[in-house]
Motif scaffolding. Structure first.
Motif, PDB file in Angstrom:
ATOM      1  N   ARG A   1      -2.899   0.156  -6.998  1.00 16.24           N
ATOM      2  CA  ARG A   1      -2.446  -1.087  -5.800  1.00 16.24           C
ATOM      3  C   ARG A   1      -3.106  -2.380  -6.501  1.00 16.24           C
ATOM      4  N   GLY A   2      -5.092  -2.072  -5.893  1.00 18.23           N
ATOM      5  CA  GLY A   2      -5.757  -3.002  -5.713  1.00 18.23           C
ATOM      6  C   GLY A   2      -5.085  -4.241  -6.163  1.00 18.23           C
ATOM      7  N   LYS A   3      -4.662  -3.797  -7.757  1.00 23.78           N
ATOM      8  CA  LYS A   3      -4.945  -5.340  -8.573  1.00 23.78           C
ATOM      9  C   LYS A   3      -3.094  -5.868  -7.630  1.00 23.78           C
ATOM     10  N   TYR A   4      -2.505  -5.364  -7.393  1.00 19.78           N
ATOM     11  CA  TYR A   4      -1.397  -6.399  -6.619  1.00 19.78           C
ATOM     12  C   TYR A   4      -1.920  -6.830  -5.211  1.00 19.78           C
ATOM     13  N   LEU A   5      -2.996  -5.844  -4.449  1.00 24.46           N
ATOM     14  CA  LEU A   5      -3.245  -5.935  -3.065  1.00 24.46           C
ATOM     15  C   LEU A   5      -4.441  -7.866  -3.586  1.00 24.46           C
ATOM     16  N   ILE A   6      -5.303  -7.458  -4.206  1.00 24.71           N
ATOM     17  CA  ILE A   6      -5.830  -8.335  -4.711  1.00 24.71           C
ATOM     18  C   ILE A   6      -4.841 -10.228  -4.985  1.00 24.71           C
ATOM     19  N   ARG A   7      -4.143  -9.825  -5.992  1.00 22.97           N
ATOM     20  CA  ARG A   7      -3.205 -10.939  -5.810  1.00 22.97           C
ATOM     21  C   ARG A   7      -1.794 -11.588  -4.867  1.00 22.97           C
ATOM     22  N   LEU A   8      -1.572 -10.459  -4.013  1.00 21.27           N
ATOM     23  CA  LEU A   8      -0.829 -11.000  -2.901  1.00 21.27           C
ATOM     24  C   LEU A   8      -2.054 -11.695  -2.463  1.00 21.27           C
ATOM     25  N   ALA A   9      -2.954 -11.652  -2.056  1.00 18.91           N
ATOM     26  CA  ALA A   9      -4.197 -12.324  -1.304  1.00 18.91           C
ATOM     27  C   ALA A   9      -4.287 -13.690  -1.331  1.00 18.91           C
ATOM     28  N   LYS A  10      -4.610 -13.649  -2.609  1.00 22.08           N
ATOM     29  CA  LYS A  10      -5.198 -14.753  -3.296  1.00 22.08           C
ATOM     30  C   LYS A  10      -3.450 -16.201  -2.853  1.00 22.08           C
TER      31      LYS A  10
ATOM     32  N   VAL B   1       0.786  -1.783   0.243  1.00 26.42           N
ATOM     33  CA  VAL B   1       0.307  -0.064  -0.233  1.00 26.42           C
ATOM     34  C   VAL B   1       0.817   1.277  -0.372  1.00 26.42           C
ATOM     35  N   THR B   2       2.294   1.077   0.571  1.00 32.39           N
ATOM     36  CA  THR B   2       3.099   2.131   0.467  1.00 32.39           C
ATOM     37  C   THR B   2       3.483   2.741  -0.728  1.00 32.39           C
ATOM     38  N   GLN B   3       3.215   2.201  -1.710  1.00 26.45           N
ATOM     39  CA  GLN B   3       4.346   2.754  -2.947  1.00 26.45           C
ATOM     40  C   GLN B   3       2.966   3.970  -3.591  1.00 26.45           C
ATOM     41  N   GLN B   4       4.006   4.964  -3.566  1.00 24.50           N
ATOM     42  CA  GLN B   4       3.660   5.432  -4.455  1.00 24.50           C
ATOM     43  C   GLN B   4       3.165   6.617  -3.662  1.00 24.50           C
ATOM     44  N   ASN B   5       3.290   6.047  -2.254  1.00 25.39           N
ATOM     45  CA  ASN B   5       2.195   6.897  -1.686  1.00 25.39           C
ATOM     46  C   ASN B   5       2.661   7.582  -0.605  1.00 25.39           C
ATOM     47  N   ASN B   6       1.572   8.459   0.516  1.00 26.90           N
ATOM     48  CA  ASN B   6       2.093   9.275   1.562  1.00 26.90           C
ATOM     49  C   ASN B   6       1.687   8.703   2.686  1.00 26.90           C
ATOM     50  N   ILE B   7       2.276   9.677   4.244  1.00 24.94           N
ATOM     51  CA  ILE B   7       1.659   8.285   4.905  1.00 24.94           C
ATOM     52  C   ILE B   7       0.074   7.982   5.400  1.00 24.94           C
ATOM     53  N   LYS B   8      -0.639   9.673   5.382  1.00 24.59           N
ATOM     54  CA  LYS B   8      -1.594  10.331   5.783  1.00 24.59           C
ATOM     55  C   LYS B   8      -2.557   9.441   4.607  1.00 24.59           C
ATOM     56  N   ARG B   9      -2.672   8.486   3.744  1.00 29.08           N
ATOM     57  CA  ARG B   9      -3.092   8.030   2.613  1.00 29.08           C
ATOM     58  C   ARG B   9      -3.122   7.080   3.029  1.00 29.08           C
ATOM     59  N   ILE B  10      -2.305   6.459   3.145  1.00 26.57           N
ATOM     60  CA  ILE B  10      -2.099   5.177   3.750  1.00 26.57           C
ATOM     61  C   ILE B  10      -2.722   4.661   5.285  1.00 26.57           C
ATOM     62  N   LYS B  11      -2.368   4.925   5.908  1.00 26.41           N
ATOM     63  CA  LYS B  11      -3.076   4.993   7.190  1.00 26.41           C
ATOM     64  C   LYS B  11      -4.977   4.762   7.083  1.00 26.41           C
ATOM     65  N   GLY B  12      -5.305   6.229   5.462  1.00 24.00           N
ATOM     66  CA  GLY B  12      -6.677   6.119   5.545  1.00 24.00           C
ATOM     67  C   GLY B  12      -7.369   4.988   4.957  1.00 24.00           C
ATOM     68  N   ILE B  13      -6.421   4.732   4.091  1.00 25.92           N
ATOM     69  CA  ILE B  13      -6.906   3.303   2.902  1.00 25.92           C
ATOM     70  C   ILE B  13      -7.053   2.079   4.278  1.00 25.92           C
ATOM     71  N   LEU B  14      -6.123   1.860   4.601  1.00 23.20           N
ATOM     72  CA  LEU B  14      -5.461   0.433   5.580  1.00 23.20           C
ATOM     73  C   LEU B  14      -6.747   0.660   7.290  1.00 23.20           C
ATOM     74  N   SER B  15      -7.106   1.692   7.675  1.00 19.12           N
ATOM     75  CA  SER B  15      -8.207   1.717   8.112  1.00 19.12           C
ATOM     76  C   SER B  15      -9.334   1.760   7.344  1.00 19.12           C
TER      77      SER B  15
END
Length: 272
Positions: free
Chosen positions: A174-183, A121-135
């Motif tokens: 990053r969604g396409k990376y996350l779903i592949r990773l989870a699977k 999730v951190t790829q090309q991202n800032n801390i505020k946005r990372i926290k929001g996505i994960l939350s």
């Protein structure tokens, strides 16, 4: 350090080289929330915790002695001698000043799955946005463990989430990376338990096989989720830091480059 129970709190005294604020706000963990009283609340290993620092004392709420020893002591690296580590790093003049300015940063020992997923999730991202996505991901797919606090969802749970759902929660490309990773993790194609037993080069190579994982993401995961303290993630901030080391990293960093990196990364974000 000394540990005692006081009412419903667990009190750990005589804690050396530990700064709670800096440790939880230096870009390595994204699910701790600072409270109005200066304490932090968060979840790891499915356990909720409120923790506050008063001088060299840590006050743990919502936990017990067994959970402290099986989870929180190692999570906060309280079982490591950071006084000795920082004294060793101070052999280098640049990091010596950095340690003086930001004394007490520790590398957390986070859950491997959460750290790897978060690193993507951190790829090309800032801390505020990372926290929001994960939350948002945790509140939608995790289990409620306290009011407004949720466990990190398992790979099995996230493997049935669609890419579009991740995108809708702010993950973007990053969604396409996350779903592949989870699977892949849910199916056992990626065995996280085996990575800790590898040497660092083999572990990095294993993570680099994952769709969407480059060297920076792999090294973040190795450092924060697999206890490879010699991993040295290099992002835009650390590229600037490396200009101060034209001949490479000093010998005193050997085997603990990642800990040095956290001090230098925090220094760079605040000074460069």
């Amino acid at each position: 350090m000394k540990i005692k129970k006081e009412n419903n709190d667990l009190i750990v005294t005589d804690v050396k080289c530990f700064n709670l604020d800096l440790t939880l706000d230096c870009g390595q963990a994204f699910r701790w929330e600072k409270q109005s009283d200066g304490s932090f609340s968060g979840v790891s290993g499915g356990k909720f915790l409120n923790i506050k620092q008063i001088g060299d004392t840590l006050v743990f709420k919502n936990t017990d002695v067994d959970t402290y020893y099986t989870l929180w002591e190692h999570y906060f690296a309280l079982d490591m001698d950071y006084v000795e580590i920082c004294d060793r790093l101070r052999q280098d003049s640049l990091i010596s000043k950095t340690i003086d300015d930001y004394y007490g940063i520790r590398v957390l020992n986070q859950d491997s799955w959460e750290a790897l997923f978060s690193s993507v999730v951190t790829q090309q991202n800032n801390i505020k946005r990372i926290k929001g996505i994960l939350s948002r991901i945790c509140s939608k797919y995790g289990e409620r463990v306290a009011e407004n606090f949720y466990s990190f969802p398992s790979a099995e749970r996230l493997s049935i989430v669609s890419e579009d759902e991740f995108v809708a929660l702010g993950a973007g490309y990053r969604g396409k990376y996350l779903i592949r990773l989870a699977k892949d993790v849910a199916a056992g194609n990626i065995d996280l338990s085996k990575i800790k037993d590898m040497d660092i080069e083999a572990a990095r190579s294993e993570l680099l096989k994952i769709y969407g994982v480059g060297k920076k993401v792999a090294d973040c995961a190795l450092l924060f989720g697999f206890e490879f303290y010699d991993a040295f993630p290099i992002d835009v901030w650390m590229k600037r830091v490396m200009e101060y080391y034209p001949n490479g990293l000093p010998e005193c960093f050997d085997s603990i480059k990642g800990i040095a990196q956290q001090y230098l990364f925090h220094w760079a974000r605040n000074n460069l």
